[in-house]
Structures are given as C-alpha cells and as structure tokens.
Design an enzyme around this catalytic site. Sequence first.
Site, PDB file in Angstrom:
ATOM      1  N   TRP A  78      33.125  43.518  30.509  1.00 25.06           N
ATOM      2  CA  TRP A  78      34.407  43.309  31.193  1.00 25.06           C
ATOM      3  C   TRP A  78      35.214  42.151  30.603  1.00 25.06           C
ATOM      4  CZ3 TRP A  78      29.863  43.323  34.465  1.00 25.06           C
ATOM      5  CH2 TRP A  78      29.562  44.581  34.981  1.00 25.06           C
ATOM      6  N   HIS A  79      35.075  41.923  29.304  1.00 25.94           N
ATOM      7  CA  HIS A  79      35.797  40.832  28.654  1.00 25.94           C
ATOM      8  C   HIS A  79      36.869  41.351  27.696  1.00 25.94           C
ATOM      9  CE1 HIS A  79      32.094  37.985  29.328  1.00 25.94           C
ATOM     10  NE2 HIS A  79      32.694  38.361  30.448  1.00 25.94           N
ATOM     11  N   TYR A  80      37.487  42.469  28.038  1.00 24.09           N
ATOM     12  CA  TYR A  80      38.496  43.041  27.150  1.00 24.09           C
ATOM     13  C   TYR A  80      39.737  42.146  27.102  1.00 24.09           C
ATOM     14  CZ  TYR A  80      39.849  44.955  31.722  1.00 24.09           C
ATOM     15  OH  TYR A  80      40.170  45.098  33.047  1.00 24.09           O
TER      16      TYR A  80
END
Length: 573
Positions: free
Chosen positions: A507-509
Amino acid sequence: MLSILLRFPVIILLFHGFCWSEEGPNYSFMHQATSAPRISYYDYIVIGGGTAGCPLAATLSQNATVLLLERGGSPYGNPNITHLSAFGRALSDLSHSSPSQRFISEDGVINARARVLGGGSCINAGFYSRASADYVRAAGWDARLVNESYRWVEKVVAFQPPMQQWQSAVRDGLLEAGVEPNNGFTYEHLVGTKVGGTIFDGEGRRHTAADLLKYANPKRLTVMLHASVHKILFRTKGRKRAIAHGVVFRDSLGHKHKAYLNRGPKNEIILSAGALGSPQLLMLSGLGPADHLKAHNISIVLDQPLVGQGMSDNPMNAIFVPSPSPVEVSLIQVVGITTFGSYIEAASGENFAGGTTQRDFGMFSPKIGQLSTVPPKQRTEEALAQAIKSMESLEPAVFRGGFILEKITGPISTGHLALRNKNPNDNPSVTFNYFTHPQDLRRCVRGLQLIENVVESRAFSPFRYDYLSLPALLNMTAAAPVNLLPRHANVSTSLEQFCRDTVMTIWHYHGGCRMGRVVDAEYRVRGVDALRVVDGSTFHYSPGTNPQATVMMLGRYMGVRILSERLERSRRN
C-alpha cells in the site's frame, strides 16, 4: 519568521482547546457537506483530508481561512479504525460507506485507497519511520524545517511499540544474519536493524493524521465531510496562463456546491487527494495528456502529458513461518534496512477480526485482497472466496506463527494512470508493472535469501520447525498448513518465479504528479497558477520503510513554507 510559525499552533491549541471523548475529538469546524452553502469563499481550498491534507490545512489555518474537502467520513467512533485488534476489518469492508475503497491494478494486484478523514493513516498497519537524510537532500527540502515538522507530527501520533518475543526474535535474527548495526528504537532511517515507531499507543488505539487537526485554528478552518470534488475551476480569459480559482463538489445527496478563492495573489487551491486521486482530478479538470482528455470529452486547460505517468507501487513478498510456540499479535515493529535495496519486516499472530470468532491472518488475509495462492492475473472474486473458505476451515494451530516480508525500495519499475470515465468517485485505471526492471527482481531474490537466514538463525529457533527449510516453506500448499502460495508442477519454485507469482501490495503506491515533471520544487503545478499538489503523488520513490511519517511531515512542512511566503508577500506589499 519560520520559528514564529512553528510555535504559533501550540499557542492556538492552549487558548482554544478541544473537547475529547472516548470517540475522539469534538471538532467544532467539522461538518457534513450537506450543510455547505451553495457558494463560499476561502483563502485556501485543500482537496483531500488525508495523511498530507490534515496537517497542511491545520497549519494554513493559523494565518488564513481554509476549506478542507474530504470525500469520506470521520474516523472517530469507528472501532474498525481505532483498535489494533481490528486491523483489516476496514480494508475488507467493500460497502460504499467503507473508509477503504478497493481497486485492482491492471497487473492484477488487489489494492486499497483511503476514503476517510485522516486518509491512509486510518487503515494502514501503523509503522512510523522517517525518510533518510539522502532522501531529504534529493528532494531539495530544508533539513531543519523537515526535522521540526517531523517532531510536530510525532508529538501527537507517534509511539514506541512494546517489543515482545516474536518481534524480538526477528530483530535478533536480522542482526545474526548480518543486517547491522543494531540501531535500537529510532524514527530515523538508518542502514541496519531497528525498532521503528507506531501510530498505535500503548493501549492499542490508533492515532491518525486527523488528530493533527487539533493544531488548527477552529475559527479559520472549515472541514466538509462526504464532499466529493468533481472539478477544479480555472479562469483563462485575458490570461497567458490559466489560474485556478474554485472547485465544484457534491455532497452525499448529490447536491452541487461551489467554493471559490478570495481575491488576492496569495490564495491557492491545493490538491492532497493521494497518488490516485490527485492525477485523476487534474485530468478531470482539463490538465493532462490532450489525446486522452479528448477521448473522454474533457475540455483541455493544459496539455500536460506527464500527468499520470511514473506510477509506482513497492512490491511486497511474504513467507509464512509456522511456529511451534505461541506468538503475540503484532503488526510491523522491526525493520532490517539492507544495503542492497530490500527492507525486511514482520507481522505475527492470529487476528480475531475485531473481537469476533472469525480467524484471520491480519495484513496477509485474502479478506483484504492479499492473496498469493494464485498469480496476480488469476486473483478473481471466485479465487478470493475460495481462499477465504479454505482459511476459515483451517485448524487453530495453523494460525500460530507469523509472516516475514520484504519490500523493494524505489522501485525502479514504473507504470501509468488513466481515466476510465468522468466520475471522480470511480477508480481510475492504474498499471504498476511490478518487476519489469531486472534490478527490482534481483532485490526481491536477495531479500528472500536474507529471510531464509533470519528463519535459520539461532535467535529465531524457538519459533520455527527445524524440518521446514526455505524450499519447503515456499512450496507449501494451502492445505498444509498455510503458505497459501501458487502450486507449480515442479517441486522447486525458483525465487524469481516466487517473486512474480506471490507479489502483493504494501500500500505504498506513489507517483502520477512527480516533482520536476508535473510540479516544481515548491509543489506548484507547472503551466498554471494558484494550484499545488502536496501528497505522495509527487514522490519519485517511496520515502523510508513506510511513507506515512513523511507524508504527514510534508503537509506540515509545506504549510509552514506557504504561510512564510504569504507573510513575506504581505510585508513587501
């Protein structure tokens, strides 16, 4: 001047105070968008009350009137957000009122974007870690103000996690495997092994970016919830460059509202809608690749082909290690920061899905889309349902253990974002192109080899079965006990194939409005006036081992810089 600004919010907090209850703060400035006037005027309009938007709006309100528009609701009073034991419940909620909105990249990896005041800090695993000094220098930031901004954030949301046996064993295993030195507990990004911070306090309560609104001047800030921005308005007549001067947003009943900037050269609209929302809204407002906008019948304000380009998501690969001994429930607490570009982290224990009797794997559950049983393109709704059914039929002993994961720094592989339609509430199309760059794949392989050394270390021995080697762990099937990995005809799955087939998101886009391409060094959108983007869409690389600390810092940092600029202009005039 900066030092005065940095002290000012504390004075405001002492004078005004806030009423807190068990359900969180009672913010007098927070309203449902249905109560918004049809037309209103402010010095600053901040689009997106997320991880950057909340600290940004709180800071700007010290010396200007601010409207903060958030498409989601309040995080307060929602136990699925507040309690560590409920992690994953919000991510698995697919209703329209959920604080999390699921999206699936064109690569087939299931992901999530926040839809709540406080943004991703309301639904993440809570790890808090600063960016490296090299990252700060490369971004061109003022190091002193960066450190002051981090400390401003940390007074409210950051804590030292309690270290128990399993996480301690991972830490000691990393050191034994050569990920040195031992940096102890620190928020700093340092090569070696460290215990990082967490936004969960000692009682397991989550603190989020929304809590930073306690710094705001409540007389100058207005927060509108369930306010979905559809378009940024520009004036072009008689001007060489378009100037942003207002926004159109709709409330939960679909009623249209307009908010405009007060007249004056210092006033601005600031996009903080996240790595998906910010490039999407720029395109919907007429800033983007001309051919793409024409295809959606969008009037062009500025042909900017780099909007939506450079999208990246850090790939995550994880190995489940069953334990002969009980383990604590923990999210990310320890990290091994290697010299070759892979971060090793861990989570453990059985998550009882927010106090219910449904067993869960927490941040690695198919309920939240983290399915590695099949390769990405095969992660259909049917595959998810089958994985959930299989998980719920497993014996309790299967859940005893934990995951050791790796995240690739960078990454070097990039993709793009494009509109599907003109509805801002629908997900755009996004492609991340995981592992298309060979360096990313090499880092993944080296990270897996390091995880093997950790599992086989003396320190980790109480939490492993001696007969389970790394190849055995890699090739476990869903029925024996847990690794939930793809089944291959060959007994020995290559590490390269494992990386490709089991890739998940952490979830680090980021990307889509990158600095130097779409925005300048002060986050102003190139080619137009009175518009900035301040959020993770501007990043070339995800900062540190987890970006949330730096995104919150950036909101505060840019708020101080913008106010300083405002005061300097006023002094000159």
